[in-house]
Scaffold this active site. Structure first.
Site, PDB file in Angstrom:
ATOM      1  CE  LYS A   1     -11.019 -56.406  12.455  1.00 31.42           C
ATOM      2  NZ  LYS A   1     -11.126 -57.266  11.806  1.00 31.42           N
TER       3      LYS A   1
ATOM      4  CB  SER B   1     -12.536 -55.350   8.513  1.00 29.50           C
ATOM      5  OG  SER B   1     -12.327 -56.317   9.225  1.00 29.50           O
TER       6      SER B   1
ATOM      7  CB  SER C   1     -10.971 -58.511   7.760  1.00 27.32           C
ATOM      8  OG  SER C   1     -12.638 -58.404   6.764  1.00 27.32           O
TER       9      SER C   1
END
Ligand code: GLN
Length: 484
Positions: A75, A150, A174
Site C-alpha cells: 500500500k 482504504s 481498511s
C-alpha cells in the site's frame, strides 16, 4: 491451498525462474491496471534486481525463504526507501522516503519481489478507494463496483491476480473491508503485533499494518514474517513471536464462538443469509455457538470518528509545505504559504477530518468529545474482555453490505461512516481480526465475515479461518491477471 508455497515449489524445482515470474506479473499488472486501477506506481527495476538475486541463490543451491521471489505489493502509505510513497495525496505526490518501513525491511530480508505500490483512499481515510488523488481502484469481480477501502488497491491487486499478496493498513477496517468486498483473506493484527515504523500515520493508537492474500495459509506465512517487536516502534510488543502457521490445523471441535447481537443487526439480506450459513459450517466442524451482547458497541462509531480525527489532525500537522512534499510557490508570507499548501494539497475528506479533529480537541469541547471518547474506549475494551472470558473467538459479518457501485458514495459522510460499524470496534479494542470470504450476493459480489480474537491470538483466528476455507469454496479466481 497455499498459492505461495505452490510457487515456492515451482521456483526451487526450476519450473519457472524468479525473473520470469516477476516479468509475468509486471506485464500483467501493467496490462490490467488500466481496468483495475490497483497500482499507482510500478517498481520494475527493484523487482527484477531481487528476482535475479533469488535465481542466483537457487542456482547455487542455497536455501531460500518461502517468500523469496514471490511477486507482491505494498500500500502506498508504507515507506519504501528511494521509491515514491504518496498516500495517494497531492501533498505527498512527489515524496520519496529515505528509509524503509520495518515491515518492508523484513520482507526485503526474505527476498520479496515488489511489483508496485497500491492505490488507496487519501491518507487511508475512506472505504471506497475513490478519494485517491490519482484514480479510483475497481473491484476485480465487477469493475463497475468499488473494491472497498482504504486498502482498495491492495485488495484489487490480490483479487485480480496482479500480486500474490499485499500489505495494507487497518485503522478502522481498511484491510478487512476491502478484503471482504474483493473475496480475499485479510488480517488486521493485534495493536502492537506488527511494527508501525515507516507506516505513514493516520491515527496512531489505531493503525496496524495487515496482510491480504488468497488464503488463510498465505496470510499466516506472510504475517509470521513481518510480526514481532521492533525497537523503532515503542508500541510494538517486544515479547511477541508470531507462529500462526504452526496452529493452522488445530481442531475447532469444542471451541466456543460468540455471535454478537449488536454486530448482526441492520445487515443486507444476502449478507445475513451468507453469515448464518457460515455459522452452520462452524457448527458442523464441532464449534459451539454462544449468542452474546456487547452493549458498548453502539457507541463505537462516534468513538472511532472522534479519536481517529483527533489523532489525524495532530499527525497531519506536519504537512506544512516546509518539510514534506507539495508546496504552493506563490505566497505572501509563511502563514499564507502553509494555508495555501494545505488547502490545495489535501482533498475534501482529509480536510473534513482535520477540522473535526481540531474541533473535538479544542478548548471547551475537549472534555465533551475527546475525553468522553477515551473513557468509552475503555468500556469497549472491558466489554470485549468479558465476552472473551466466555468465547474463544467472536464471529460477525465484516460489512453490513457488499461493494457499492463506483460514484455512489453518499453526499452525507455519516452514511459512509456507518459502513464501518462492524470493523471499528476491533481497532478501538486493539484486537486481531481476520476477514474471510463466506459467500456471494445475488450479483455475484463477494461477502466476508470476520473472526475476532483475544490480543495476540492471531494463531487462533487464522486457525478458524483456515478450517473454514478448507470446507468451503468462496475464494474464486477472477478473469484478470496472471494464471499459472
Ligand atoms: N473507513 C475507515 C475510515 O475511513 C477506515 C479507514 C482505515 O482503516 N484506514 O476511517
Amino acid at each position: 491451498m497455499s498459492k505461495l508455497l505452490d510457487i515456492h515449489e515451482k521456483l526451487i524445482n526450476k519450473d519457472i525462474s524468479a525473473v520470469q515470474l516477476a516479468k509475468l506479473y509486471l506485464s500483467k499488472a501493467k496490462r490490467d491496471n488500466g481496468a483495475l486501477g490497483a497500482y499507482v506506481s510500478f517498481t520494475e527495476e527493484e523487482a527484477l534486481k531481487t528476482a535475479k538475486a533469488v535465481d542466483g541463490k537457487i542456482a547455487r543451491g542455497e536455501m531460500i525463504s518461502p517468500l523469496a521471489g514471490i511477486p507482491m505489493a505494498l500500500k502506498d502509505n508504507i515507506s519504501t526507501k528511494d521509491i515514491k510513497t504518496t498516500c495517494c495525496s497531492r501533498i505527498l505526490c512527489d515524496y520519496t522516503p529515505v528509509y524503509n518501513a520495518t515491515v518492508w525491511e523484513r520482507l526485503i530480508n526474505k527476498d520479496a519481489v515488489l511489483i508496485g505500490k497500491t492505490n488507496m483512499d487519501e491518507f487511508a481515510m475512506g472505504s471506497s478507494c475513490e478519494s485517491s488523488c490519482f484514480f479510483p481502484a475497481k473491484n476485480p469481480h465487477n469493475t463497475e463496483h468499488v473494491p472497498g477501502g482504504s486498502s482498495g488497491g491492495s485488495a484489487a491487486a490480490v483479487a485480480g491476480n496482479l500480486a500474490l499478496y499485499a500489505l495494507g493498513s487497518d485503522t478502522g477496517g481498511s484491510v478487512r473491508q476491502p478484503s471482504a468486498h474483493c473475496g480475499i483473506v485479510g488480517l488486521k493484527p493485534t495493536y502492537g503485533a506488527v511494527s508501525r515504523y515507516g507506516l505513514i500515520a493516520y491515527a496512531s493508537s489505531l493503525d496496524q499494518v495487515g496482510v491480504m492474500a488468497g488464503s488463510a495459509e498465505d496470510v499466516a506465512l506472510v504475517f509470521d514474517s513481518i510480526a514481532g517487536g521492533d525497537s523503532m516502534d515503542s508500541t510494538s510488543n517486544p515479547q511477541y513471536q508470531a507462529n500462526t502457521l504452526r496452529d493452522l490445523e488445530s481442531e475447532i471441535k469444542g471451541k466456543k464462538i460468540g455471535i454478537v447481537k449488536e454486530l448482526s443487526e441492520g445487515l443486507n439480506e444476502d449478507v445475513e443469509k451468507a453469515f448464518s450459513e457460515a455459522v452452520k459450517v462452524y457448527e458442523t466442524l464441532g464449534a459451539r455457538i454462544e449468542y452474546i451482547s456487547l452493549p458498548t458497541l453502539q457507541y463505537t462509531l462516534p468513538i472511532y470518528y472522534i479519536l481517529a480525527c483527533a489523532e489525524a489532525s495532530s499527525n497531519l500537522g506536519r504537512y506544512d509545505g516546509v518539510r514534506y512534499g507539495f508546496r504552493k510557490n506563490i505566497y505572501e508570507d509563511i502563514n499564507d504559504m502553509v494555508s495555501q499548501t494545505r488547502s490545495e494539497g489535501f482533498g475534501d475528506e482529509v480536510k473534513r477530518r482535520i477540522l473535526m479533529g481540531t474541533y473535538v480537541l479544542s478548548k471547551g469541547y475537549r472534555d465533551a468529545y475527546y475525553k468522553k471518547a477515551q473513557e468509552l474506549r475503555l468500556a469497549v475494551v472491558a466489554d470485549f474482555k468479558r465476552a472473551f472470558s466466555k468465547c474463544d473467538v467472536i464471529l460477525s459479518p465484516t460489512t453490513p453490505a457488499t461493494a457499492g457501485k463506483l460514484g455512489t458514495q453518499s453526499e452525507n459522510p455519516v452514511d459512509n461512516y456507518r459502513e464501518d460499524i462492524c470493523t471499528v470496534p476491533v481497532n478501538i479494542a486493539g484486537l486481531p481480526s481476520v476477514s474471510v470470504p463466506c459467500g456471494f450476493d445475488r450479483e455475484n459480489l463477494p461477502i466476508g465475515m470476520q473472526i475476532i480474537g483475544r490480543s495476540f491470538e492471531e494463531n487462533k483466528i487464522l486457525n478458524f479461518a483456515h478450517k473454514f476455507g478448507q470446507v468451503t469454496e468462496y475464494i474464486k479466481e477472477t478473469d484478470w491477471g496472471v494464471r499459472l
